[in-house]
Scaffold this motif. Structure first.
Motif, PDB file in Angstrom:
ATOM      1  N   ASN A 212      -5.487  -5.228  -8.449  1.00 34.95           N
ATOM      2  CA  ASN A 212      -6.381  -5.217  -7.290  1.00 34.95           C
ATOM      3  C   ASN A 212      -6.806  -6.655  -7.023  1.00 34.95           C
TER       4      ASN A 212
ATOM      5  N   ASP B 198      -2.262  -3.857  -4.957  1.00 37.30           N
ATOM      6  CA  ASP B 198      -2.560  -2.727  -4.081  1.00 37.30           C
ATOM      7  C   ASP B 198      -3.594  -3.173  -3.051  1.00 37.30           C
TER       8      ASP B 198
ATOM      9  N   ASP C   9      -5.069  -1.542  -0.799  1.00 44.78           N
ATOM     10  CA  ASP C   9      -6.130  -0.563  -0.546  1.00 44.78           C
ATOM     11  C   ASP C   9      -7.231  -0.609  -1.596  1.00 44.78           C
TER      12      ASP C   9
ATOM     13  N   ALA D 236       0.849  -1.193   0.000  1.00 43.40           N
ATOM     14  CA  ALA D 236       0.000   0.000   0.000  1.00 43.40           C
ATOM     15  C   ALA D 236       0.885   1.244   0.000  1.00 43.40           C
TER      16      ALA D 236
ATOM     17  N   ASN E 245      -7.112   0.959  -4.425  1.00 39.22           N
ATOM     18  CA  ASN E 245      -7.152   2.250  -5.108  1.00 39.22           C
ATOM     19  C   ASN E 245      -6.055   2.268  -6.171  1.00 39.22           C
TER      20      ASN E 245
ATOM     21  N   TRP F 173       0.629   3.917   1.724  1.00 41.80           N
ATOM     22  CA  TRP F 173       0.806   4.514   3.054  1.00 41.80           C
ATOM     23  C   TRP F 173       1.721   3.687   3.943  1.00 41.80           C
ATOM     24  N   CYS F 174       2.220   2.563   3.459  1.00 43.73           N
ATOM     25  CA  CYS F 174       2.985   1.589   4.257  1.00 43.73           C
ATOM     26  C   CYS F 174       4.495   1.815   4.063  1.00 43.73           C
TER      27      CYS F 174
END
Length: 195
Positions: free
Chosen positions: A142, A119, A121, A87, A123, A89-90
């Motif tokens: 995804n 991904d 998330d 991700a 997104n 944010w990771c």
């Protein structure tokens, strides 16, 4: 006489605290530190302890790319599959991306090795924007089906490598340097195995 708060000691302490807080709260700063630690030999993937295990029915595990093309793990039998859940944010995910990209570039033209970067998330637009900014060219997907816990239990990053028979040959949780010579040799050995 009033003492100045701008002493050399206070300035150094403030800079140290600022650096610490930046590393603590800014994912890209934390990723940069982890990437440096990978370069000096920390965060090596532990491939010696891995055992080939048979997962659940691979044909039921599916992923979808930005063009809505669906890929089933069952369809990839006969190939070595590098599957990575990550991700944007990771920080550990971002830290291992340069190494994954180097590994991908090493095998990009090889039809017997497939890369699926997923991904977590869901997104793809945001994830693809990140990959584009960093000039990473690996394929992005995804999740398009249920994923068994033996493959992904929610921990990021998670990397699974399947051998040609569809068995899990490597299952790693956490950041690792996948561009290490030992891991590249591991992929080559899997590729050389007969089905």
């Amino acid at each position: 006489m009033k003492k100045s708060v701008f002493t050399k000691k206070n300035i150094v302490n403030a800079l140290f605290i600022g650096l610490f807080l930046t590393i603590l709260f800014v994912p890209s700063a934390k990723a940069l530190v982890m990437r440096g630690l990978m370069e000096i030999g920390l965060f090596k993937p532990s491939i010696s302890e891995q055992k080939n295990t048979l997962p659940v029915d691979l044909s039921s595990i599916k992923f979808k790319d930005a063009t809505n093309k669906v890929v089933s793990l069952g369809d990839l039998k006969g190939k070595v599959v590098f599957l990575n859940f990550w991700a944007t944010w990771c920080p550990p995910c971002l830290a291992e991306m340069p190494a994954i990209h180097k590994l991908y570039q090493k095998f990009a033209a090889d039809k017997e090795v497939v890369f699926l970067l997923v991904d977590a998330d869901g997104n793809l637009k945001k994830a693809q924007a990140y990959l584009d900014r960093k000039n990473y060219s690996f394929p992005l997907f995804n999740v398009a089906s249920e994923i068994p816990d033996v493959i992904f239990n929610g921990s990021l990053p998670t990397t699974i490598v399947f051998d040609k028979k569809g068995r899990i040959a490597y299952n790693g949780v956490g950041a690792a340097n996948y561009a290490s010579p030992k891991f590249i040799s591991f992929i080559k050995e899997l590729k050389a195995l007969k089905e």
